[in-house]
Design a protein around this motif. Sequence first.
Motif, mmCIF file in Angstrom:
data_model
loop_
_atom_site.group_PDB
_atom_site.id
_atom_site.type_symbol
_atom_site.label_atom_id
_atom_site.label_comp_id
_atom_site.label_asym_id
_atom_site.label_seq_id
_atom_site.Cartn_x
_atom_site.Cartn_y
_atom_site.Cartn_z
ATOM 1 N N ASN A 1 38.017 47.567 82.056
ATOM 2 C CA ASN A 1 38.166 48.243 83.339
ATOM 3 C C ASN A 1 37.544 49.632 83.306
ATOM 4 O OD1 ASN A 1 39.476 46.258 84.794
ATOM 5 N ND2 ASN A 1 41.441 46.760 83.870
ATOM 6 N N CYS B 1 41.898 55.981 75.908
ATOM 7 C CA CYS B 1 43.000 56.667 75.216
ATOM 8 C C CYS B 1 43.948 57.304 76.219
ATOM 9 C CB CYS B 1 42.461 57.743 74.276
ATOM 10 S SG CYS B 1 41.677 57.063 72.819
ATOM 11 N N ILE B 2 43.374 57.927 77.249
ATOM 12 C CA ILE B 2 44.218 58.578 78.251
ATOM 13 C C ILE B 2 45.063 57.551 78.993
ATOM 14 C CG2 ILE B 2 44.145 59.853 80.433
ATOM 15 C CD1 ILE B 2 41.650 61.291 79.306
ATOM 16 N N LYS B 3 44.394 56.443 79.351
ATOM 17 C CA LYS B 3 45.147 55.429 80.102
ATOM 18 C C LYS B 3 46.253 54.821 79.257
ATOM 19 C CE LYS B 3 41.959 54.397 83.606
ATOM 20 N NZ LYS B 3 40.600 53.897 83.612
ATOM 21 N N GLY C 1 47.876 56.355 77.004
ATOM 22 C CA GLY C 1 48.947 57.343 76.981
ATOM 23 C C GLY C 1 49.789 57.307 78.240
ATOM 24 N N GLN C 2 49.111 57.046 79.389
ATOM 25 C CA GLN C 2 49.858 57.026 80.646
ATOM 26 C C GLN C 2 50.674 55.765 80.798
ATOM 27 O OE1 GLN C 2 46.508 57.396 83.176
ATOM 28 N NE2 GLN C 2 46.576 59.632 83.263
ATOM 29 N N ALA C 3 50.130 54.656 80.270
ATOM 30 C CA ALA C 3 50.715 53.366 80.640
ATOM 31 C C ALA C 3 51.542 52.717 79.545
ATOM 32 C CB ALA C 3 49.607 52.406 81.086
ATOM 33 N N ILE C 4 51.516 53.243 78.339
ATOM 34 C CA ILE C 4 52.173 52.525 77.241
ATOM 35 C C ILE C 4 53.661 52.336 77.505
ATOM 36 C CG2 ILE C 4 52.587 54.629 75.875
ATOM 37 C CD1 ILE C 4 51.590 51.443 74.185
ATOM 38 N N ILE D 1 42.049 47.096 79.439
ATOM 39 C CA ILE D 1 41.900 48.488 79.872
ATOM 40 C C ILE D 1 40.487 48.975 79.567
ATOM 41 C CG2 ILE D 1 42.710 50.831 79.451
ATOM 42 C CD1 ILE D 1 45.468 49.751 79.059
ATOM 43 N N ALA E 1 39.161 62.422 71.993
ATOM 44 C CA ALA E 1 39.768 61.273 72.655
ATOM 45 C C ALA E 1 41.219 61.131 72.231
ATOM 46 C CB ALA E 1 38.994 60.009 72.318
ATOM 47 N N ALA F 1 35.832 55.396 75.643
ATOM 48 C CA ALA F 1 36.924 55.372 74.660
ATOM 49 C C ALA F 1 37.948 56.457 74.981
ATOM 50 C CB ALA F 1 36.361 55.558 73.257
ATOM 51 N N GLN F 2 37.442 57.611 75.417
ATOM 52 C CA GLN F 2 38.391 58.681 75.747
ATOM 53 C C GLN F 2 39.237 58.312 76.966
ATOM 54 O OE1 GLN F 2 36.930 62.609 75.452
ATOM 55 N NE2 GLN F 2 38.483 63.493 76.780
ATOM 56 N N ALA G 1 48.039 62.832 77.477
ATOM 57 C CA ALA G 1 48.449 61.948 78.575
ATOM 58 C C ALA G 1 49.795 61.323 78.270
ATOM 59 C CB ALA G 1 47.396 60.871 78.788
ATOM 60 N N PHE G 2 49.964 60.948 76.997
ATOM 61 C CA PHE G 2 51.231 60.305 76.600
ATOM 62 C C PHE G 2 52.404 61.254 76.818
ATOM 63 C CE2 PHE G 2 54.413 59.459 73.300
ATOM 64 C CZ PHE G 2 54.708 58.147 73.587
ATOM 65 N N SER H 1 53.115 61.898 80.524
ATOM 66 C CA SER H 1 53.823 60.845 81.252
ATOM 67 C C SER H 1 55.248 60.732 80.730
ATOM 68 C CB SER H 1 53.090 59.516 81.130
ATOM 69 O OG SER H 1 53.461 58.860 79.962
ATOM 70 N N ALA I 1 43.241 63.800 73.881
ATOM 71 C CA ALA I 1 43.436 63.536 75.310
ATOM 72 C C ALA I 1 44.480 62.450 75.504
ATOM 73 C CB ALA I 1 42.110 63.123 75.941
ATOM 74 N N GLY I 2 44.422 61.445 74.656
ATOM 75 C CA GLY I 2 45.392 60.357 74.744
ATOM 76 C C GLY I 2 46.800 60.871 74.521
#
Lengths: 675, 190
Positions: free
Chosen positions: B96, B70-72, B74-77, B93, A29, B66-67, A36-37, A40, A32-33
């Motif tokens: 959702n 974490c991805i979201k 990373g995309q939205a921070i 988040i 996790a 949870a994973q 993604a970070f 983006s 993956a985070g």
Amino acid sequence: MSNDMPGDPLNRLKDTSVPPARAEARQAALAAGMAAFENSAAKTVNAPKGNPWGRRLKSIINFPGGKTIMDMRLPIGTAAIALLVLPLGYQLYLTTSMTQVPSPISETTAPAPAQVPPPRQDLAKQPQDSRTQAPAAPEPLESEIGTAADSAAMMESMPAPPPPVAPAPMLSQGGAAMEVPTTSFAPMSDMVVVPPLPAGDQFTSFEEQRLKLVAEEPVSTFSIDVDTASYSYMRSMLEDGFLPEPDAVRIEEMINYFPYDYPAAQDAAVPFQPTIAIYPTPWNTRTQLLQIGIKGHVPPAGEDKPANLVFLIDTSGSMDEPDKLPLLKRAFALLLDQLSANDTISIVTYAGSAGVALEPTAATNKATILQALDNLWAGGSTAGADGIELAYRLAEQHKVADGTNRVILATDGDFNVGIEDPEQLEDFIKARRDSGITLSVLGFGRGNLGDDTMQALAQNGNGNASYISDFREAQKVLVQEIGGTLEMIAKDVKIQVEFNPAMVSEYRLIGYETRALNREDFNNDKVDAGDIGAGHSVTALYEITPVGSGGELVDPLRYGSASQPIARSGEWAFLRLRYKLPQSEVSQLIEQPITSDMVHSDIAQASDDMRFAAAIAAFGQKLRGSNYSGEMSWDAIAALARSGRGTDESGYRNEFLQLVQTAKALKPDAVPAVN
Amino acid sequence: MVHAPAMDGTAAETIDHAQAITQALVVRARNGDGQAFALLLEQHYERIYRTAWKWCGNGDDAEDVAQDVCIKLGQAIAGFDGRSAFSSWVYRITLNAVRDLQRSRQRRGRHVDALRQITPDEHPADQEEAATSKQLWAAVRRLPEKQRDAVLLVYAEELSHAAAAEIMNIKEATVSFHVHEARKTLRGLL
């Protein structure tokens, strides 16, 4: 609520045991985070993705015979309407909003540099504004205005889209946008590496008080300032990770935010006595700080003067955010607890819904008042209401002879109160002030805050401008200071300090840039100045350079000065204070020499309050990027503030210590301190 | 340190300190600092996972959620503007993500999890108490989404109604209403 009910089965929900996550799942996790970070982050650097033709896909169905005429009518019609409406809207915007307020303090002060409203600020903000708005309006317009021939050609050249699958990616994109709480961030195209400063807040620009030579200008004159808006605005900015712009940092408001333990005068006839001290400057070893503090007389608790409060509340759509109207509603209940049966409250709304929301009601009638408040709703655009006249009319009708009559304006920056011309509005407020009704302004939220207008209105209305950033602040302003902000004990308080050239060679007033007065204004009772409420304390700091200290920044004159000063050794300066009692139009004078026995040779000998005030001054100067702030590190400022923290019953000083740490993280000291 | 009467001051200071660190990390992450974002994820993973577990009721789903979270993040921070607290934003988040997972399950017609009475995750020692408590949990998880979220935020996460309202983006009174409705729905069980 019912969570505290004993034996409530729902309470069992809290003691569940959650087995720990597997280590590999956690690793996956986190990885993956991170991916993604980084993805983006990389995307923001690249150009935005979109249709390669630069135009919108108009239909997923490929019409074999070219375009039907229906398809073009709508966009062309929309474009025509938009062309018609945009200038009208712009015109409306120009005539009804008060975004370009001229000088807020035009009447009271010298033609200081502070008074010219800077077009620079507005210009600087424009790119930001246009950037945030850009994705919304112009893009579809542009792509739809094209001529029919042009777009027909385009449709022909477009490849046939695959009919059944085409909508899918669009849908899922929309879904993704919905999943995350959309209110809290900008669309992807807005993501930039630098945190976007909330644009739109308006501040009066000012230049720092300059260093002055005693030989040339021995007298310094200013009006007291009891506003605290600058401190809470700065705090809320720092807490959100932004550095406030220099013009938002008004040092005197930061210093005066904190209560100081000056001895208060005993008698209402002479409502305050000055507390004076001179001690070494923490950021400059060669100069001294001269601190002048006054605290307003506190009337005995038994005296209950009636108050007639009219709240003028902004209910435009933008007020419907948790830190605005709902916050005001919660704080209001606290205020009511402070009031008694001979106080009345009324509520008038403007913008959105307009009119009288609550006829004057005794403050003890809490249910009715809170009900009326609950029924306020924020929504709609600004309706041209005569909100302010209505509020003053109510205040006039229920005017109390021997008490406080005040209109309290609560807004997030929409001053469309019914009088369009800012000068006319100030004149209106000034005229009402002279008839005994004062005005205070409570600012909420961020992004559209008209700080300059707030200051201007409150200064003209002899009231306070406060910025309410959170519930704690609401409590401080509405509850703890209500005695001070409501009951005025002296008005038009002016301070004048004359320095003795035999003792002091240079001086500089810290802060009070927007409060400077001309020397001749001091004895002129027509010139307006700040008011002081019961129990308020006001502090002013001068940085002074003693004669012969070697700290002078200006070289001495080669040919000496013409006049010989009257020698009065042992006197550093002479303080004059003018004020008017609330019911009087003739000013009283307090005079006091500032003598050598007020000097502390070491800052450690000065009182806690003095060390703390000096730390705030140092903090404010560093935050502003002052020319005079010396080399003091954030840690040194924090240490000084900590040494002056005292008992700090309210916790504000502890909070300030946290702010210093935040500021340090945001604006690290350039060079690590060398010992 | 002065241990003066400011008792509450020192307590508040430690909490504020943790918050200030999170705040600083958020700011740095938003500016594109990957290291800060990694720290932030590490700091929050445990809580995200625990929340997801409470909502889903089993480890596999909780790990998936949870994973996703974490991805979201990373995309939205980069677009997080700090209007609400970071923790409530993460909560939103997470809820959702739970909802998405469960909706996609529903579409595929898999109700296996809802029917499971005792999961192997549970310790065998207090089976009986676990059984009644499991029933309660299963019933709560079957509530309509809003009611379930309100009940779990207030009772399982022990948040105030105001905090729950902020996370669910509704009014405080509406949270109370959902809890009240949930009680009515659960009346037979409680």
